[in-house]
Structures are given as structure tokens and as C-alpha cells.
Write a protein that holds these residues in place. Structure first.
Motif, PDB file in Angstrom:
ATOM      1  N   HIS B  14      31.516 -19.747   9.295  1.00  0.00           N
ATOM      2  CA  HIS B  14      32.069 -18.918   8.231  1.00  0.00           C
ATOM      3  C   HIS B  14      33.261 -18.152   8.777  1.00  0.00           C
ATOM      4  O   HIS B  14      33.238 -17.679   9.911  1.00  0.00           O
ATOM      5  CB  HIS B  14      30.978 -17.952   7.760  1.00  0.00           C
ATOM      6  CG  HIS B  14      31.408 -17.049   6.649  1.00  0.00           C
ATOM      7  ND1 HIS B  14      32.020 -15.844   6.889  1.00  0.00           N
ATOM      8  CD2 HIS B  14      31.311 -17.176   5.299  1.00  0.00           C
ATOM      9  CE1 HIS B  14      32.297 -15.266   5.726  1.00  0.00           C
ATOM     10  NE2 HIS B  14      31.879 -16.051   4.753  1.00  0.00           N
ATOM     11  N   LYS B  15      34.323 -18.068   7.997  1.00  0.00           N
ATOM     12  CA  LYS B  15      35.474 -17.266   8.438  1.00  0.00           C
ATOM     13  C   LYS B  15      36.033 -16.490   7.263  1.00  0.00           C
ATOM     14  O   LYS B  15      36.242 -17.034   6.176  1.00  0.00           O
ATOM     15  CB  LYS B  15      36.562 -18.171   9.011  1.00  0.00           C
ATOM     16  CG  LYS B  15      37.816 -17.429   9.449  1.00  0.00           C
ATOM     17  CD  LYS B  15      37.614 -16.686  10.749  1.00  0.00           C
ATOM     18  CE  LYS B  15      38.706 -15.656  10.990  1.00  0.00           C
ATOM     19  NZ  LYS B  15      38.441 -14.858  12.195  1.00  0.00           N
ATOM     20  N   ALA B  16      36.245 -15.221   7.483  1.00  0.00           N
ATOM     21  CA  ALA B  16      36.845 -14.389   6.441  1.00  0.00           C
ATOM     22  C   ALA B  16      38.007 -13.621   7.038  1.00  0.00           C
ATOM     23  O   ALA B  16      37.948 -13.182   8.186  1.00  0.00           O
ATOM     24  CB  ALA B  16      35.796 -13.430   5.880  1.00  0.00           C
ATOM     25  N   THR B  21      36.825 -14.653   2.044  1.00  0.00           N
ATOM     26  CA  THR B  21      36.293 -15.849   2.689  1.00  0.00           C
ATOM     27  C   THR B  21      37.272 -17.005   2.567  1.00  0.00           C
ATOM     28  O   THR B  21      37.742 -17.313   1.475  1.00  0.00           O
ATOM     29  CB  THR B  21      34.962 -16.248   2.035  1.00  0.00           C
ATOM     30  OG1 THR B  21      34.072 -15.147   2.161  1.00  0.00           O
ATOM     31  CG2 THR B  21      34.369 -17.468   2.715  1.00  0.00           C
ATOM     32  N   SER B  24      33.573 -21.468   4.480  1.00  0.00           N
ATOM     33  CA  SER B  24      32.169 -21.126   4.615  1.00  0.00           C
ATOM     34  C   SER B  24      31.306 -22.382   4.542  1.00  0.00           C
ATOM     35  O   SER B  24      31.704 -23.380   3.936  1.00  0.00           O
ATOM     36  CB  SER B  24      31.756 -20.128   3.529  1.00  0.00           C
ATOM     37  OG  SER B  24      31.683 -20.776   2.284  1.00  0.00           O
TER      38      SER B  24
END
Lengths: 325, 500
Positions: B14-16, B21, B24
């Protein structure tokens, strides 16, 4: 060196130009082809050539150092002043060499620390260093003792001392550029700062070291010049930076960085003296000299641009050939 | 396909960015000698995923296991994962051997062992089975060989997992085949690869497994052998046709802009007729030559071929002559090329038709009515701003775009070329801009709309022309819009025209 490799050398064009110039001058004047004249050309070129060796690394890094003439002036002032007040030759020499390195290092530190373009940074330090020198000497001319003159006018194994210095710096410069990490990093960083960053090369250290070497070269050149002239003159080194940069560019080093040749820079310096020599033989007005030098530099830069433009279509060509109908 | 343990396992990565976001649910196992294709539309999150997997970005959630060891963040050299990015990181003025060894030069600081470096390079290149002279300058090599040098450089330090990001976009067909041969060789030696590509042909030719990203979400993964191509294409697009919220007026019959056989190094033989009041969408993948085409039509880029405006042949297209013919171009690169970020909104608004405001009394000194005209545009475009004299850089992305659009609308264009008009714009402003464009078309302005946002093209265009690697490959009318077909036309074959 194989024949094919010879043709790839970046110093080849300027070497050919220098050779043609020499042949031309020897036809014009029999005085040209004498050993004395040959020696005097090399001695005259030595100051520019030694500084051009240092400048080569800086320009390969896609930088520039406008302050080298001012460093030369300051180092000469410090040398003459120290010698005058203390009488110690050893102290004066060390002060000169150390101060040269230090002023170069300051240039490098300012450039990497504040990320101001080298042109502006060294333009500022040019003024500062020159001001420092004038302040130090109160703009006086200071004579130096006769024995110092050996450094500029003496000879060793019947070759003039300045020419020895030039040879030593050329050899060391060529070795540094081709055989050491510092040299290859200079080329890499100058070629692409972005890629250098991605490859985690020590960009800052290399930059600082290159400007320090530029300062050191200016210091040694200062010692030779002051010995030849016999004392400090207040106007010394004005405009010298442009002669040095011209020599480097004539020698095949790209102003945009990435590649270059120490040998080319040295030959470039000799070539500029040959032009002076030729103008002298023609009894040209001294005011003409700068005009001719400027034109020579424009021609050199144009040749460099043309080769860049000639290479560019290749970079774009692949798209059209990919159509493959 | 392999009994061994996976070399790389990823679970719900996951990267925000700033709470938003972007990726994900990224989950997959990669075994030695396997090629995983990472596919998705422009902006689906492929690059972010790649950057997390090669250690350039730290994930904000999920797990990465390398040879079954959990790691918090990837260290490429340590974990044997390397990536070849689209932008090559080579030094063109150095030789191949110097490039390969620059990070770990043999010999001492003051005496590099170049013959050893050359041996290392030769060994690595032999391993890849390519004939490249280690002494050649990288700048003298073609794009394909440079790509292979970059791969060799990457493998020198990390040889378990290799991530290839769109490696074929700048290659010719033979170069591409050579690259694939190298990939096959690496596969046979147990190197696992993640292959990011737009092109379905290449994916099916090279990869074993696939993973589809859409709007940052992993929507599907599986074996390529079991998945028909049409299914994969449908997965990439993912959405059904939704009814457009925008009402388009029918175009008029008069042709406003005609382009005949326009050709440059980025696109080939493009012809189109843009009618008054018509919106033509130009679709295609990144690098298909869409922006270049838009710039060529606007006179920013040289190209061969003919451009007619209102039936009149334009001899020497330049931005200024095009502007005289009431053709305006709104750039994709808002911050870099479009706006003057430090200057005020007012000045940005009036920059394109400044001559209208020059004080007539003392010619060329001072401006007249500038403030009022700018304020009028601000009101018309619904720009939300504190003060008309504040710097444009203080505005939000959507409002900046409105300012840029407003500037050109103030010139009262008859032909408007829009390149990614809603890039980085929030949803509300996007709808505003869409409505504005539709209203302009209804009033008779001809619009050429370049966009990577398929939904935008579907919503807003009368017709969609699809480009692929510089070729005009398909055209769809509004009543025949089919997102899957459009994606298929844009992505299916990189090199041959479809024969349908």
C-alpha cells in the motif's frame, strides 16, 4: 596507440591546427624555426597551460572558474609580501601553494553548498580575491629577489624550468583524468548529474577537489609568472581566465561537460601563443591581438556546436525507423 | 511453474502520498525464472509499484518478503533487486566498460585497473549474449544496445529480480527482438523479472503471469496462458460505459481545421478533419505521439504535411500565425510551459492577447482595461482565488488550469487544442472544465482534445481517433464508443497496423 584510436583523440584537431600554424609561420619567417623561438613559445604558453590543466577538470564537470586570474593575483601578492616581510623563501612558497588550494576550495564549497551556478559564484569570488590582493599590497608593485627568477628564467638539463613545470602538470593531469576515480567521476558527473546522483557518486567531493586543483594550478602559475616578471605588478592576471578557458575549449573539452582532454588544453594554450607569435611577425598592432583571440574562440565554439548538432539527428532517428512498414 | 520458494513475495502493499492512496492491495509471488507482467492504463499506479519494489519509495503498508525474509524496505543492491527505468541512467560520454563498473571500480582510487573493468564488462555482456564492444562510447550505441548495457549494469549488482519499465518504447523491431532474446536467456538462468508494458503482444509473448492495476488497485492477477486477451483488455479498462453527464451539441458541417499527411519523427501521416463545433478526442498510450501531434498542429514543432484552417493553407505554421488564425493551444505541462507561476493571475490571464490592452495614447507605455478584462475571465471561468493580483502559484491545480484555459479563451479562439486539460485537477473542477469545453463547442469552437483519461474522451468527444507509436490506427464515432476496443487499438500491437 592504434591508428584508429589516434583519430578518436579529442586533442587531435587542435594539434593539427597548431602544426599547420607552425608550418605557415615557418614559411612566413625564418626566425620562427629556431630553437630559441620554439623555447620561448613554450615558456610563454606555460602559465596558461598549467592553469588550463586545472580548468580542464572544472569544465569537464560542466563548471567554470572565472576567478583563476584573481587567485593568481592574490597568490603572487601573498608570495611577494611574505618574502618581503619574512625573507623566508620556504615560507613564501608554502603560503603561496596553500593559499591557492584554499581559494579554489572556497569556490568549490560555495558551489556545492549553496548550489549557485559556478559562473556567478566565481564571478563573485573573482572580485573578492582581487580585492583581497589589492588590500594586502595596497596596490603597490613589489619586486622579488633575483634568485627567485630561476623559477621563471632558469633552465634544468637545458630545458627552461617553466617548461618542466608544464610537462609535469600535463602528465599528472592526463594520469588523473584517465586512471583515477576522480578523473572518471569528473567525466560522469559532467555528462549527467542526474545519473551521477542515481549512481551515488560523490558529486560534492569531486567538485570541491576539482576547484581546489584549479586553485593549485593557478598558484604554481603565479610563482612562474612572478619569477619571470621579477616582481609583483598590480594588474597581473587580468583577463587571464578567458585565455585559460579559451585554451581548454580549443583543446576539445566540451563547455557542456562530460568529456575533454588535458593534452588538448595544453596544446590549446600553445596554439594561442602561436597566434600571438604570428601577429608579432606580421607587426600587427597590439590592439589587434584580443580581437583575433576572440574570433579564434568563436570559431572553436562554433566547431563544437556543429559537431553537437551533427550528432543530434541520430538521437531522434530511432522513432521513424521503428515504423517498419 | 517452479517448485522452489518465491524469490519475492508481496502482500497487500500500500502506498499513500499525503493521505491519498495511489497503490493498494498489491499482492503476488514471484518465482525464480518467472516473468510477471504488470499492466494497466496510464496512471494506474505502475510506476509507484515499481518504485516501491526497487526501493526508491517506502511503502506505507503491507509486506515485502525477499526469499521468505520479511523486509521493511527494499535495498536493491542488498536484496538483489534492480530496475531498469524508462530514463536510462547511463553516462553517454563514457565507455561501456566504464559505465558498467562506475559503482564498483576495480583497482585503487589512484590507479583504476581498466583492463580488469573491461574483463568484467565483457563477461557480463557475454552472459547476456550480445556483441557490444566494452570500449565503445555509450553515446555511440543505438537505443537498443544502450538498453542492454543498462540491463547489464543493473544485473552486475543485483541479479535475482529485474524490473523492466516499458523497455521497448524507444526500440526498433530488431532491437526489441534482441532485448527479448536477452530476457529469455535471463529467464533460463533463473532471473525473475517484472515486465511493465502497455503492449499486449509483448506481454503475451514474454510473460508467464499478469497483474492488472486500475486506479491504483490490484484488480486481477493470474496465469496468462489461461486468460484470453480480450479478458485482459477488459480488466484493464474495467468500467462499463456510463452515461455521460455532458450534453454535446451536434457539430456544424463546415470544416474548421484540416490536417493532411502530417509527419514528423514522432508521428506518421496523420490526417483529420475537424468541423466547427466538433470535439475530436485523441486517445493513445504514453509515447504514442499525441502531444507531439498537438504541438505540431499548433506550430510549436516542425512537421511535414499540410495544415488548412477554414480551407486556407497555412504556409509556415508558427504559434504566432496560428494565433492569428484563431487557433489556440493549451499545453499539458501547466507549470513548466503554460503559466508564469511567480506572476499574478491578472498577468497570466492577459498574457496571450496583451496587445489589446496596450495604452493607445502613449503607444506601448502602460496598460488599459487589463484588470477589468482579467476579472471578467475570472468570473466566467469560476476561478476561486483570493485576489486577482496574487501569484498564480498560490492557486490549486484546478484553478491554475482554469486560469490557463481562461487566458486562451480570452483570445476568442475558433479552434482550441487542449492537451490533458484536466491533469491533476480535482473532480469538481474537472466537471466545470468539461462543461466549459462542451459549451464552447456548442458555440461553434472546434476542439481537439488530447487526453490519457479514457473516461474524459468518452464523455467529451464526438469522435475519438486512436494513435499508437505515431500511427493513426483507429477511429470511433460517439455512437460506437467501446472502451475495450479503444484500449485494444491503443495497446494491441506495437508495430503492425491492425487488419480489421
Amino acid at each position: 596507440m592504434s591508428f584508429k584510436l589516434l583519430f578518436k583523440q579529442k586533442w587531435l584537431p587542435i594539434a593539427v591546427a597548431a602544426l599547420l600554424m607552425s608550418i605557415f609561420l615557418s614559411f612566413v619567417s625564418p626566425a620562427f624555426l629556431t630553437l630559441t623561438n620554439f623555447e620561448s613559445v613554450l615558456v610563454q604558453a606555460s602559465v596558461t597551460a598549467i592553469m588550463a590543466v586545472g580548468m580542464t577538470f572544472i569544465i569537464i564537470l560542466a563548471g567554470i572558474d572565472i576567478s583563476v586570474g584573481a587567485i593568481l593575483f592574490f597568490v603572487s601578492s601573498l608570495f611577494a609580501q611574505t618574502l618581503n616581510t619574512t625573507g623566508s623563501v620556504a615560507l613564501a612558497f608554502s603560503a603561496a601553494v596553500i593559499s591557492g588550494c584554499l581559494l579554489g576550495t572556497v569556490n568549490g564549497l560555495l558551489i556545492v553548498r549553496f548550489k549557485v551556478t559556478p559562473l556567478i559564484t566565481t564571478l563573485a569570488t573573482y572580485t573578492i580575491y582581487r580585492g583581497m590582493a589589492l588590500h594586502l599590497t595596497s596596490a603597490q608593485n613589489i619586486p622579488v629577489p633575483r634568485e627567485i627568477g630561476w623559477m621563471g628564467n632558469g633552465s634544468f638539463l637545458s630545458i627552461p624550468v617553466p617548461v618542466w613545470w608544464m610537462l609535469v602538470f600535463t602528465v599528472i593531469g592526463i594520469y588523473l583524468l584517465s586512471q583515477t576515480r576522480f578523473g572518471i567521476y569528473c567525466k560522469a558527473i559532467g555528462c549527467s548529474a542526474q545519473s551521477a546522483k542515481e549512481s551515488a557518486l560523490p558529486i560534492n567531493r569531486v567538485n570541491i577537489l576539482a576547484y581546489a586543483i584549479g586553485g593549485l594550478c593557478a598558484a604554481v602559475a603565479a610563482l612562474i609568472l612572478i619569477a619571470r616578471v621579477g616582481g609583483l605588478q598590480s594588474g597581473i592576471g587580468i583577463g587571464l581566465e578567458f585565455t585559460v578557458i579559451a585554451a581548454v575549449i580549443l583543446g576539445g573539452t566540451k563547455l557542456s561537460g562530460g568529456s575533454g582532454s588535458v593534452a588538448g588544453s595544453v596544446i590549446g594554450a600553445i596554439f594561442l601563443v602561436l597566434i600571438d607569435n604570428g601577429l608579432n611577425l606580421f607587426n600587427a598592432s597590439p590592439y589587434i591581438y584580443d580581437i583575433v583571440r576572440g574570433f579564434v574562440l568563436i570559431v572553436a565554439v562554433l566547431v563544437d556546436r556543429v559537431s553537437v548538432i551533427k550528432n543530434q539527428p541520430n538521437a531522434l532517428k530511432f522513432k521513424t525507423s521503428s515504423e517498419g512498414n | 511453474m517452479n517448485d522452489a520458494n518465491p524469490v519475492l513475495s508481496v502482500d497487500k502493499l500500500h502506498k499513500a502520498f499525503n493521505g491519498k492512496t495511489v497503490v493498494s492491495g498489491l499482492t503476488f509471488d514471484l518465482y525464480p525464472g518467472e516473468i510477471l507482467a504488470l499492466v494497466g492504463e496510464n496512471g494506474a499506479g505502475k510506476s509507484t509499484s515499481k518504485n516501491m519494489l526497487c526501493g526508491l519509495l517506502a511503502p506505507t503498508g503491507g509486506e515485502i518478503l525477499i526469499e521468505q525474509q520479511k523486509v521493511a524496505e527494499v535495498d536493491g543492491a542488498l536484496h538483489g533487486i534492480s530496475a531498469v527505468h524508462q530514463e536510462l541512467s547511463l553516462f553517454k560520454s563514457l565507455t561501456v566498460a566504464q559505465n558498467l563498473c562506475i559503482n564498483d571500480l576495480p583497482g585503487s582510487n589512484l590507479n583504476i585497473d581498466w583492463s580488469k573493468a573491461e574483463k568484467i564488462a565483457r563477461k557480463e555482456l557475454d552472459f547476456l549474449g550480445v556483441a557490444i564492444d566494452p570500449q565503445a562510447l555509450v553515446g555511440d550505441l543505438g537505443a537498443g544496445k544502450q538498453q542492454i548495457v543498462e540491463i547489464a549494469k543493473a544485473l552486475l549488482h543485483a541479479n535475482k529480480v529485474l524490473i523492466l519499465d516499458e523497455p521497448t518504447t524507444s526500440l526498433t523491431k530488431p532491437e526489441r527482438e534482441k532485448l527479448f532474446a536477452v530476457m529469455q536467456k535471463l529467464k533460463a538462468r533463473g532471473v525473475a523479472m517484472i515486465f511493465i508494458s502497455h503492449f499486449m503482444d509483448e506481454v503475451y509473448q514474454m510473460a508467464d503471469k499478469y497483474l492488472v492495476l486500475r486506479d491504483g488497485q490490484q484488480v486481477a492477477a493470474g496465469e496468462l496462458a489461461k486468460t484470453p486477451r480480450s479478458e485482459l483488455e477488459a480488466l484493464m479498462v474495467g468500467r462499463e460505459m456510463t452515461q455521460s453527464q455532458i450534453e454535446l451539441a451536434p457539430p456544424q458541417n463546415q470544416v474548421s481545421l484540416a490536417v493532411r499527411q502530417l509527419t514528423s519523427c514522432h508521428f506518421n501521416q496523420i490526417s483529420l478533419n475537424l468541423k466547427k463545433g466538433e470535439i475530436i478526442g485523441i486517445g493513445g498510450l504514453m509515447g504514442a505521439g499525441r502531444t507531439e501531434l498537438a504541438e505540431a498542429i499548433s506550430g510549436l514543432r516542425p512537421a511535414q504535411g499540410e495544415i488548412y484552417i477554414g480551407g486556407k493553407f497555412i504556409k509556415r505554421p508558427s504559434l504566432a500565425t496560428m494565433l492569428k488564425h484563431k487557433l489556440c493551444y493549451v499545453t499539458e505541462d501547466r507549470r513548466g510551459l503554460g503559466l508564469f507561476p511567480q506572476r499574478s493571475v491578472k498577468e497570466n490571464m492577459t498574457a496571450a492577447n496583451l496587445s489589446n490592452f496596450v495604452q493607445p495614447l502613449f503607444r506601448g507605455i502602460g496598460f488599459k482595461n487589463e484588470q477589468a478584462a482579467a476579472q471578467q475571465v475570472v468570473d466566467k471561468m469560476n476561478v476561486v482565488l483570493p485576489d486577482i493580483n496574487s501569484a498564480v502559484s498560490h492557486l490549486s491545480g484546478g484553478n491554475q488550469q482554469k486560469v490557463l484555459l481562461g487566458r486562451w479563451l480570452a483570445c476568442q479562439p475558433e479552434i482550441l487544442i487542449l492537451d490533458e486539460p484536466t491533469k491533476g485537477v480535482d473532480i469538481g473542477a474537472k466537471l466545470d472544465i468539461h462543461k466549459k469545453i462542451a459549451a464552447l463547442a456548442a458555440s461553434g469552437v472546434a476542439v481537439l482534445l488530447v487526453s490519457s483519461d479514457l473516461q474524459e474522451l468518452l464523455d467529451l468527444s464526438h469522435r475519438i481517433i486512436v494513435m499508437r507509436t505515431g500511427e493513426q490506427v483507429a477511429e470511433f464515432n460517439r455512437d460506437a464508443f467501446d472502451p475495450t476496443k479503444i484500449i485494444a487499438a491503443a495497446a494491441s500491437s506495437a508495430y503492425a497496423k491492425e487488419t480489421s
